[in-house]
Structure formats: structure tokens, C-alpha cells
Design a protein around this motif. Structure first.
Motif, PDB file in Angstrom:
ATOM      1  N   ASP A  86      43.379  27.446  37.025  1.00  0.00           N
ATOM      2  CA  ASP A  86      44.125  26.208  36.798  1.00  0.00           C
ATOM      3  C   ASP A  86      45.243  26.005  37.816  1.00  0.00           C
ATOM      4  OD1 ASP A  86      42.525  25.678  34.580  1.00  0.00           O
ATOM      5  OD2 ASP A  86      43.875  26.757  33.214  1.00  0.00           O
ATOM      6  N   TYR A  87      45.807  27.093  38.294  1.00  0.00           N
ATOM      7  CA  TYR A  87      46.949  26.998  39.210  1.00  0.00           C
ATOM      8  C   TYR A  87      46.674  27.648  40.571  1.00  0.00           C
ATOM      9  CZ  TYR A  87      49.409  25.762  34.914  1.00  0.00           C
ATOM     10  OH  TYR A  87      49.787  25.154  33.754  1.00  0.00           O
ATOM     11  N   THR A 132      46.724  30.707  41.288  1.00  0.00           N
ATOM     12  CA  THR A 132      47.723  31.755  41.528  1.00  0.00           C
ATOM     13  C   THR A 132      47.167  33.104  41.083  1.00  0.00           C
ATOM     14  OG1 THR A 132      48.689  31.301  39.344  1.00  0.00           O
ATOM     15  CG2 THR A 132      49.706  30.224  41.234  1.00  0.00           C
TER      16      THR A 132
END
Length: 209
Positions: free
Chosen positions: A127-128, A130
């Protein structure tokens, strides 16, 4: 191989007591060396099973004396999940030191044994985009009664992942397993040890014995 032992826990208690008294802790009664380590504080409430009060450590090798000194205080005072431990809590505390060994890269997220291995997971949050990582010490999954999947899912949440956990997400995990030796001591046993070896019980300035 260096194993966790009583004198290391004594040094952690000494370090915390010395912090409250604004003084230096007595020199430790164990040999230095470099190993990854953790310090865990738990607190017994109303005679029940001790509950986590702070746990911080390092997965990188540290000199044991400075490492235990740092993490005894960090886990007692700076674990963001809990308020700092207060001097009045000392009588209900127990401390566990862990020395980590036998790091191995697992074949997949299920290539480890509950109760034998600690696990480090690393993965990319889709989602990010990261990188996230987290670890549980070997005793955690067994103590919680978790299956491997339950431990993995809990650890992903600990790492900060808030998305839906699916099997395809789990399969992206890079897992490192490790083992540890640990030693646990209650404050009352620490007091007895200090009385026996030093002739007087530890005390906190300005607090009741």
C-alpha cells in the motif's frame, strides 16, 4: 558460546536501581563479548501472571556490558508502548535477558518451529511501497499459544502493516530465524542475591524499602 545467566539480569536490575539513585551501577560480574541481545521487563499484578512492561533489544551484535546497560534502561523507560517504569513498581518486576544465536535464512514464512525459533520478518508494504520489519523472541509465540500463521500475522501488524493479510502477502515475507538463551529473575531474588554477595539490600533514595 555465551549463554544468558544470572549475573546479566543482576546487572540490569543494578542499572535500573542506579538510574533511580542517580549513581553508577556496580561493575558487572560477567565477561564482555559481542552478541545480539534483548532485555524484557514484566510486572506481576495481584499475584497473577507477569505481564509485559517493556522489551527492547538489538538484532545486531553489541558489547554485552554496554548493551545490557543501554537496553535495561531503554526497555524500562523508553518502550513507547508503555509509560516509564516507576521506582515503586520494582518489587513486582521480573527481568529476562536474552542472547540471540544461530541466525538462519528460512526457506519461507513457515520454515521455523514455535518455541524453538525467534523470527525476524522483512517485507514490502504494497500500500505504501515501504519496507517493514519486526521480530518476536522465541518464547513469544509459544507463550501466546499461536500457530505459525497467527504469529506471522501478529508480527506483520507489529511491523506497522494495516492492510489485509492474505496468503500472497505472507509469501512475500523474507524470514530469518534464530535461537536464544535466556535467564529470568524476580526482584525479590535479585534482592536476596545482593544481600548475599554484598551484605546489604539495594535501596532507592527517597522510597520505602
Amino acid at each position: 558460546m555465551v549463554s544468558a545467566k544470572k549475573e546479566m539480569v543482576v546487572f540490569c536490575f543494578d542499572t535500573l536501581v542506579a538510574y533511580y539513585n542517580s549513581e553508577e551501577a556496580p561493575p558487572p560480574a560477567f565477561d564482555d563479548g559481542q552478541h545480539p541481545l534483548f532485555v524484557t521487563w514484566k510486572k506481576a499484578v495481584n499475584g497473577g501472571e507477569p505481564r509485559l512492561r517493556g522489551c527492547i533489544g538489538t538484532l545486531e551484535a553489541r558489547w554485552l556490558i554496554n548493551g545490557f546497560k543501554d537496553y535495561a534502561l531503554n526497555s524500562a523507560l523508553r518502550d513507547r508502548r508503555f509509560p516509564p517504569i516507576q521506582p515503586k513498581e520494582l518489587p513486582s518486576l521480573e527481568c529476562t535477558v536474552s542472547i540471540l544465536t544461530d541466525y538462519e535464512t528460512a526457506n519461507n514464512h513457515l520454515d521455523w518451529e514455535v518455541g524453538k525459533h525467534g523470527i525476524i520478518i522483512e517485507f514490502t508494504d504494497p500500500d505504501y511501497n515501504t519496507r517493514r520489519s519486526a521480530t518476536y523472541l522465541p518464547e513469544v509465540a509459544a507463550h501466546e499459544g499461536w500457530t505459525k500463521i497467527e504469529a506471522i500475522d501478529s508480527l506483520m501488524r507489529k511491523a506497522g502493516y494495516n492492510g489485509t493479510i492474505t496468503e500472497s502477502v505472507r509469501k512475500r515475507i523474507r524470514l530469518t530465524r534464530y535461537q536464544s538463551t535466556l535467564y529470568t529473575m524476580r526482584y525479590s531474588d535479585y534482592v536476596s542475591y545482593v544481600k548475599t554477595t554484598r551484605g546489604a539490600a539495594p535501596s532507592i533514595v527517597g522510597s520505602k524499602p
